[in-house]
Design a protein around this motif. Structure first.
Motif, PDB file in Angstrom:
ATOM      1  N   VAL A  16      38.908  34.415  50.620  1.00 55.98           N
ATOM      2  CA  VAL A  16      38.024  33.676  49.713  1.00 55.98           C
ATOM      3  C   VAL A  16      37.158  32.692  50.501  1.00 55.98           C
ATOM      4  O   VAL A  16      35.949  32.556  50.250  1.00 55.98           O
ATOM      5  N   LEU A  79      38.882  33.646  38.771  1.00 57.41           N
ATOM      6  CA  LEU A  79      38.516  33.720  40.184  1.00 57.41           C
ATOM      7  C   LEU A  79      37.491  34.815  40.436  1.00 57.41           C
ATOM      8  O   LEU A  79      36.481  34.601  41.141  1.00 57.41           O
ATOM      9  N   LEU A  83      33.552  34.101  41.649  1.00 54.04           N
ATOM     10  CA  LEU A  83      33.198  34.676  42.935  1.00 54.04           C
ATOM     11  C   LEU A  83      32.168  35.785  42.760  1.00 54.04           C
ATOM     12  O   LEU A  83      31.220  35.905  43.544  1.00 54.04           O
TER      13      LEU A  83
END
Length: 413
Positions: A16, A79, A83
Motif C-alpha cells: 500500500v 481500502l 486506493l
C-alpha cells in the motif's frame, strides 16, 4: 498462524505504501492540476456524495453476508475503493496523455473514478472470503486498467457514448469476478463458515437499502437528461422490489420470504435500466424492465446455483452473477432493441442498413465488454494464485481472524 500473520505484515502495508508513493510521485512530476471550471459544482457535489455513499457504505454492508467475515467485508471494501479511486484518476490521466491532450482533475473525472471502482467492488463479491488483502489490491489495479482499456475500445472503435461506456461497469465487474472466482480452489465440503446468520443478513439488507436509495444518483450523474434517468431508474427499482417479494414467496417451499432473494432482486431493476435510463421516453418500459430483471434474478439464482455453478466448479460467494451479471445482460439486450425501434420509427424503417449498423455496434460493445472481462479475469486469477501473493489455504476461507485482531475473541464470536 503467527508466521502467516507476520508474512502479511511484511507485505500488505509495504505494498500500500509503495502504491501511494508512486501516486504521490506522479503528482509531483506533473499530475494534471485541479480544475476549477466545473460550472455546476454546487448541484453536482450532492449527487457525487450519493454515489460515494453507495459505493463505500452501501456495498460495504451489502457484502457483510458471511457470519465470520464482517470486518473484512467492510474494511477491505473501503481500502480498495479509496486506493482504486486514485488509481482510476491516474489511469484516465495516462490515457488522455497518450492521446496528446491535456487533462485536468475535476468533479467529472473524480466521479468516473468512483464509479469505476464499482467494478472492483462487484468482483470482490465473487471471491469474498477467499482472496487475501494482497490479492485484492493487485486485483484492483489490474481490473481498473482493463476496464479503462475496455471503455477506450468501446468509445474509440465502436463509437459508444461515454455515458454508456461507464454503465458497462456492472457487466464488466460481474463477469470479471466470475472468471476470477473460477481460479480459486473450492472450500472443503465440511466448511460452514460461508453461511450467513440473522445478524449478518440484517447488515447486508441495510447495505442493500442504501444501494437501492442512491442508485438513481449513480445512473443519472453522467447522463444528459438527468431527470428522466432518475425517474426511470426509480420506477424500475420500485417494480423490481415489489416483484422480489412476490416471487420470493411464490418460489419458496413454505411460502415465506427469503432474505437472499430480496437482497439480490430488489437491485436488479437499477442494473437493467442503467444503459437506457436517459433514453426511455415511456415510464412503463422502465417498469417492465424492472419486472423482468427481478424475474431473471430469482429464477437465475435457482438455475445458476443448482446447475451451472456445480458444473463449472464455481462458487460465487455473494451471487454477483444473478444480482448484477444477468440483469446487465438483460439491460444490454433491451438497449439494442429500444435503439433499433427508436431509430426505425424515426427513419420509418426505410434505412435497414443503418439500423443493422446501429445494432451491430451496440451488440459488439456488449460482447467486447463481456469477452474482455472473462479473459482478463482468468488471467488475473492465474496471477493471484502465484506463491508470491501468499494465497490463503482453503481451511482459512471466510474468516476474519486471519486478518483482524479480536480482543473479544472468547466472548460472543
Amino acid at each position: 498462524m503467527p508466521s502467516r500473520h507476520r508474512s502479511f505484515r511484511c507485505s500488505v502495508p509495504w505494498l500500500v505504501l509503495l502504491l501511494q508513493a508512486l501516486l504521490l510521485l506522479r503528482s509531483l512530476l506533473g499530475f494534471p492540476r485541479v480544475s476549477d471550471t466545473y460550472s455546476s459544482f454546487s448541484s453536482s457535489y450532492p449527487v457525487f456524495q450519493d454515489v460515494t455513499h453507495m459505493v463505500i457504505f452501501g456495498f460495504g454492508f451489502f457484502l457483510m453476508v458471511l457470519r465470520r467475515y464482517g470486518f473484512s467485508s467492510t474494511g477491505f471494501n473501503f481500502l480498495l475503493v479509496v486506493l482504486g479511486v486514485q488509481c482510476s484518476v491516474l489511469a484516465e490521466d495516462l490515457l488522455v496523455f497518450l492521446k496528446g491532450e491535456q487533462n485536468e482533475v475535476g468533479m467529472e473525472s473524480l466521479t468516473k473514478a468512483v464509479m469505476s471502482t464499482t467494478a472492483v467492488v462487484i468482483s470482490t463479491g465473487a471471491v469474498l472470503g477467499k482472496a487475501n488483502p494482497v490479492q485484492l489490491i493487485v486485483m484492483t489495479l489490474v481490473e481498473l486498467i482493463f476496464f479503462y482499456v475496455s471503455r477506450c475500445i468501446n468509445g474509440t472503435f465502436l463509437e459508444v457514448p461515454d455515458y454508456l461506456t461507464m454503465m458497462h461497469v456492472y457487466l464488466f465487474g460481474a463477469y470479471f469476478g466470475l472468471a476470477l472466482a473460477s481460479r480459486f480452489p473450492e472450500p472443503p465440503p465440511g466448511l460452514d463458515k460461508n453461511r450467513s446468520t440473522p445478524k449478518s443478513e440484517l447488515f447486508s439488507v441495510l447495505g442493500t437499502v442504501f444501494v437501492w436509495v442512491f442508485w438513481p444518483s449513480f445512473n443519472s450523474i453522467l447522463a444528459d437528461s438527468k431527470e428522466k434517468a432518475v425517474l426511470n431508474t426509480y420506477l424500475a427499482l420500485a417494480v423490481s422490489a415489489v416483484a422480489a417479494f412476490m416471487l420470493s414467496a411464490l418460489t419458496s417451499k413454505d411460502g415465506k420470504f427469503r432474505m437472499a432473494h430480496i437482497r439480490s432482486a430488489v437491485l436488479a431493476g437499477g442494473v437493467a435500466v442503467s444503459y437506457s435510463a436517459q433514453g426511455i421516453h415511456h415510464p412503463w418500459i422502465a417498469m417492465i424492465l424492472g419486472l423482468l430483471a427481478s424475474v431473471i434474478t430469482i429464477l437465475g439464482a435457482h438455475c445458476v446455483q443448482r446447475c451451472l455453478n456445480p458444473a463449472l466448479k464455481l462458487q460465487d460467494t455473494s451471487g454477483v452473477h444473478f444480482t448484477f451479471g444477468l440483469p446487465a445482460v438483460l439491460g444490454a439486450v433491451a438497449t439494442v432493441v429500444l435503439r433499433v425501434v427508436e431509430d426505425g420509427i424515426e427513419t420509418r424503417w426505410n434505412e435497414l442498413s443503418s439500423l443493422g449498423y446501429t445494432a451491430f455496434f451496440n451488440i459488439g460493445a456488449f460482447c467486447q465488454t463481456i469477452s474482455t472481462a472473462l479473459i482478463t479475469g482468468l488471467i488475473t486469477g492465474l496471477i493471484l494464485n502465484i506463491k508470491l501473493l501468499k494465497a490463503v489455504h482453503v481451511s482459512k476461507y471466510f474468516d476474519d481472524q486471519f486478518y483482524w485482531e479480536f480482543p473479544h475473541l472468547s466472548v460472543g464470536f
